[in-house]
Motif scaffolding. Sequence first.
Motif, PDB file in Angstrom:
ATOM      1  N   SER A 430     -14.152  15.016  20.625  1.00  0.00           N
ATOM      2  CA  SER A 430     -15.526  14.499  20.470  1.00  0.00           C
ATOM      3  C   SER A 430     -15.926  15.054  18.889  1.00  0.00           C
ATOM      4  O   SER A 430     -16.630  14.347  18.262  1.00  0.00           O
ATOM      5  CB  SER A 430     -16.555  15.210  21.553  1.00  0.00           C
ATOM      6  OG  SER A 430     -16.476  16.717  21.303  1.00  0.00           O
ATOM      7  N   THR A 463     -30.582   4.151  20.650  1.00  0.00           N
ATOM      8  CA  THR A 463     -30.320   5.345  21.600  1.00  0.00           C
ATOM      9  C   THR A 463     -29.898   6.638  20.742  1.00  0.00           C
ATOM     10  O   THR A 463     -29.222   6.690  19.915  1.00  0.00           O
ATOM     11  CB  THR A 463     -29.029   5.042  22.524  1.00  0.00           C
ATOM     12  OG1 THR A 463     -29.178   3.901  23.167  1.00  0.00           O
ATOM     13  CG2 THR A 463     -28.608   6.310  23.515  1.00  0.00           C
ATOM     14  N   SER A 464     -30.860   7.513  21.204  1.00  0.00           N
ATOM     15  CA  SER A 464     -30.545   8.786  20.341  1.00  0.00           C
ATOM     16  C   SER A 464     -29.430   9.493  20.892  1.00  0.00           C
ATOM     17  O   SER A 464     -29.026   9.410  22.239  1.00  0.00           O
ATOM     18  CB  SER A 464     -31.752   9.751  20.643  1.00  0.00           C
ATOM     19  OG  SER A 464     -32.196   9.840  22.125  1.00  0.00           O
ATOM     20  N   GLY A 465     -28.646  10.060  20.079  1.00  0.00           N
ATOM     21  CA  GLY A 465     -27.504  10.609  20.538  1.00  0.00           C
ATOM     22  C   GLY A 465     -26.127  10.017  20.236  1.00  0.00           C
ATOM     23  O   GLY A 465     -25.040  10.450  20.206  1.00  0.00           O
ATOM     24  N   GLN A 467     -23.884   7.999  17.398  1.00  0.00           N
ATOM     25  CA  GLN A 467     -23.741   8.165  16.001  1.00  0.00           C
ATOM     26  C   GLN A 467     -23.636   6.702  15.322  1.00  0.00           C
ATOM     27  O   GLN A 467     -23.291   5.743  15.781  1.00  0.00           O
ATOM     28  CB  GLN A 467     -22.216   8.623  15.793  1.00  0.00           C
ATOM     29  CG  GLN A 467     -21.986   9.978  16.235  1.00  0.00           C
ATOM     30  CD  GLN A 467     -20.685  10.742  16.006  1.00  0.00           C
ATOM     31  OE1 GLN A 467     -19.749   9.736  16.015  1.00  0.00           O
ATOM     32  NE2 GLN A 467     -20.650  11.988  15.750  1.00  0.00           N
ATOM     33  N   MET A 492     -20.344   9.365  20.052  1.00  0.00           N
ATOM     34  CA  MET A 492     -21.296  10.411  20.537  1.00  0.00           C
ATOM     35  C   MET A 492     -20.188  11.794  20.150  1.00  0.00           C
ATOM     36  O   MET A 492     -19.002  11.626  20.248  1.00  0.00           O
ATOM     37  CB  MET A 492     -22.040  10.393  21.506  1.00  0.00           C
ATOM     38  CG  MET A 492     -21.130  10.450  22.767  1.00  0.00           C
ATOM     39  SD  MET A 492     -21.977  10.559  24.173  1.00  0.00           S
ATOM     40  CE  MET A 492     -22.725  12.031  24.233  1.00  0.00           C
ATOM     41  N   ASP A 493     -21.049  12.787  19.700  1.00  0.00           N
ATOM     42  CA  ASP A 493     -20.264  14.092  19.488  1.00  0.00           C
ATOM     43  C   ASP A 493     -20.655  15.139  20.224  1.00  0.00           C
ATOM     44  O   ASP A 493     -20.180  16.340  20.125  1.00  0.00           O
ATOM     45  CB  ASP A 493     -20.356  14.534  17.955  1.00  0.00           C
ATOM     46  CG  ASP A 493     -21.635  14.720  17.595  1.00  0.00           C
ATOM     47  OD1 ASP A 493     -22.671  14.400  18.364  1.00  0.00           O
ATOM     48  OD2 ASP A 493     -21.926  15.159  16.639  1.00  0.00           O
ATOM     49  N   LYS A 494     -21.574  15.009  21.310  1.00  0.00           N
ATOM     50  CA  LYS A 494     -22.183  16.010  22.045  1.00  0.00           C
ATOM     51  C   LYS A 494     -21.836  15.541  23.774  1.00  0.00           C
ATOM     52  O   LYS A 494     -22.522  14.974  24.158  1.00  0.00           O
ATOM     53  CB  LYS A 494     -23.406  16.158  21.964  1.00  0.00           C
ATOM     54  CG  LYS A 494     -23.534  16.862  20.571  1.00  0.00           C
ATOM     55  CD  LYS A 494     -25.121  17.143  20.296  1.00  0.00           C
ATOM     56  CE  LYS A 494     -25.733  17.763  19.074  1.00  0.00           C
ATOM     57  NZ  LYS A 494     -26.997  17.972  19.021  1.00  0.00           N
ATOM     58  N   THR A 497     -24.326  15.820  26.502  1.00  0.00           N
ATOM     59  CA  THR A 497     -25.379  15.079  26.722  1.00  0.00           C
ATOM     60  C   THR A 497     -25.107  13.535  27.221  1.00  0.00           C
ATOM     61  O   THR A 497     -25.927  12.564  26.978  1.00  0.00           O
ATOM     62  CB  THR A 497     -26.230  14.941  25.433  1.00  0.00           C
ATOM     63  OG1 THR A 497     -25.120  14.285  24.560  1.00  0.00           O
ATOM     64  CG2 THR A 497     -26.674  16.431  25.060  1.00  0.00           C
ATOM     65  N   TYR A 498     -23.871  13.679  27.726  1.00  0.00           N
ATOM     66  CA  TYR A 498     -23.173  12.115  28.121  1.00  0.00           C
ATOM     67  C   TYR A 498     -24.047  11.376  28.817  1.00  0.00           C
ATOM     68  O   TYR A 498     -24.300  10.372  28.933  1.00  0.00           O
ATOM     69  CB  TYR A 498     -21.887  12.433  28.597  1.00  0.00           C
ATOM     70  CG  TYR A 498     -21.107  11.190  28.998  1.00  0.00           C
ATOM     71  CD1 TYR A 498     -20.450  10.456  28.205  1.00  0.00           C
ATOM     72  CD2 TYR A 498     -21.129  10.673  30.375  1.00  0.00           C
ATOM     73  CE1 TYR A 498     -19.711   9.381  28.414  1.00  0.00           C
ATOM     74  CE2 TYR A 498     -20.394   9.504  30.522  1.00  0.00           C
ATOM     75  CZ  TYR A 498     -19.943   8.767  29.764  1.00  0.00           C
ATOM     76  OH  TYR A 498     -19.071   7.628  29.933  1.00  0.00           O
ATOM     77  N   ARG A 500     -27.303  11.627  29.852  1.00  0.00           N
ATOM     78  CA  ARG A 500     -28.774  11.604  29.389  1.00  0.00           C
ATOM     79  C   ARG A 500     -28.610  10.505  28.309  1.00  0.00           C
ATOM     80  O   ARG A 500     -29.416   9.651  28.475  1.00  0.00           O
ATOM     81  CB  ARG A 500     -29.325  12.695  28.786  1.00  0.00           C
ATOM     82  CG  ARG A 500     -30.628  12.438  27.871  1.00  0.00           C
ATOM     83  CD  ARG A 500     -31.284  13.771  27.437  1.00  0.00           C
ATOM     84  NE  ARG A 500     -30.131  14.023  25.993  1.00  0.00           N
ATOM     85  CZ  ARG A 500     -30.260  13.192  24.907  1.00  0.00           C
ATOM     86  NH1 ARG A 500     -31.180  12.285  25.020  1.00  0.00           N
ATOM     87  NH2 ARG A 500     -29.534  13.502  23.834  1.00  0.00           N
ATOM     88  N   VAL A 501     -27.597  10.392  27.345  1.00  0.00           N
ATOM     89  CA  VAL A 501     -27.631   9.136  26.275  1.00  0.00           C
ATOM     90  C   VAL A 501     -27.030   7.905  27.248  1.00  0.00           C
ATOM     91  O   VAL A 501     -27.650   6.672  26.841  1.00  0.00           O
ATOM     92  CB  VAL A 501     -26.399   9.782  25.474  1.00  0.00           C
ATOM     93  CG1 VAL A 501     -25.913   8.467  24.530  1.00  0.00           C
ATOM     94  CG2 VAL A 501     -26.684  10.964  24.862  1.00  0.00           C
TER      95      VAL A 501
END
Length: 550
Positions: A430, A463-465, A467, A492-494, A497-498, A500-501
């Motif tokens: 990630s 969508t927040s989160g 990239q 995404m890199d977190k 938070t999968y 939620r995103v």
Amino acid sequence: MRDFVMEKSFLKVMILIFAAMLAAQLSYSQDISNNEKAIEKTVEAQIGVEPALLKLFNRPIIILRSSVFGHSPGDRVRAIEERFSENVKAGKINAISSQQSTEGMLILMDGELLMLFSNKDLDPFSRETMDSSVKVIVDRLEKVLELIRRQKDPKANLIGAGRTLVAILLFAALIIVLCRIQRWIKPKVGSLEEGLDRKLKELGYSSYSIHVNAFAFINKLIYWSISLFLLYTLITFALHQFPYTEPWGRKLGSYIIDIIAGLSAKVVDSLPDLFVVFIIFLITHWFVKISKSFFRGVANGSVVLNWLDPEAALPTSKIFSAIIWIFGIVMAYPYIPGSNTDAFKGIGVFLGLLISLGASSMVGQVIGGMVLMYSRAMKVGEFVQVDQNVGRVMEIGFFSTKLKTMKNEEINIPNSVLMGSLTKNFSRLSKSEGLIIHSSVTIGYDVPWRQVHALLINAAGKTSGVQKKPEPFVIQKSLGDFYIVYEINAFMDKPETYMRVKTELHANIQDEFNKYGVQIMSPNFEAQPPEKVFVPKEKWHEAPAKKDNT
């Protein structure tokens, strides 16, 4: 506090009194028990004749080895016991005498025949003579009569009962004081247990829920040991107070003395071997400390090894420590006192059987844990999915791996199960390449695919989160009978938070398609309805939904 000090002083005084009473009785019993053992030894006598021990008033008198007038030694003993009981009932308990006869020596009790001791009753393998044997018989019979007279004396019995009653009261007082001390110590033992448990957790054993009741066990062991010793002393002292039970008291006293003397002798004999065992375990402990220090350096990065990750350093340290200790135990085993005895070997066989019965599953778990550690399939802190379980890796142990789900649930997965399951690692790539989050929608053929691509990319961009670079992209996965399957992919890199995103991505997809009046073909339609199926923007916030900026 003052009461406790007084109780301790009282307990010391009571124990000293009991010790003095026990020492007095045991010193007397030790001398007599030797004579009794000598009398009760089995000696071969006439062919076909079984020797019999004559005991009167619970005391050994002599061993009869010959048959007289067709009566075996056993028959003779029973006849002598009957004549002795009749004389005691008749009150003929004053004097013992001996008289020469053609068959041997006659033993008389108040002038009446009690028994005949012949030359054939002498021990053929000792230097006994008729006169010395008869003197022994007479002396012991006179001692028996003296004890019988003492037992018939009410004053002597009252004294014995009084001493026993005092001993019982003393025993009860000591037990009460011991219980109070036990209650006073119990909270302090609990504090020591908690301290030990904290130390174990600091050493990394907290995940196994270890709570060692070592101090409580030692406390109970001491309590029951003292209680049983006091009870044993009470019984020994009480048996000594009455003539008939005095031999039993002597046996109890000599028994405990023999045990203590035997154990003391064995301990003294084992001191050289125990010293060797101590040296071996000292060296083993030293090597374990060196290995722990080395692997601790690997874990904190001060020591770099290409073949060992810092995350696997501490588990490897435990493996090395176990190997070193096993080697030390093998080296020390021949020097452990009693290691060559059958009992020790039996315990070893029993433990080996238990290990072999549970070894198949246990070894599988351990090997699975080692494979996970050294194959680097997952690390502590990474976000993974095992079958249907998604969560962060909390611990990789030798027997199981623990995950913490997004709902704060702790899942314990046996390593053998983990090795046979499909595992997805969301964290590994990630940071460097990014984790791709994706979702599929089905859209009819009447909607231009370029519009669908643009709507999906717009939804991902809001969508927040997600990239901005690399940019999201769309894949057309299949051309179905009624619709086309589109898949939006974004980076995404977190990974934690999968969910939620992904939830926010789904919401944005619905808003974008409804905003531009594009129908999502779910559920499936057998026939296309005359009007488009979508939610107009003016109805996006129907009750009880709250208005937002979208």
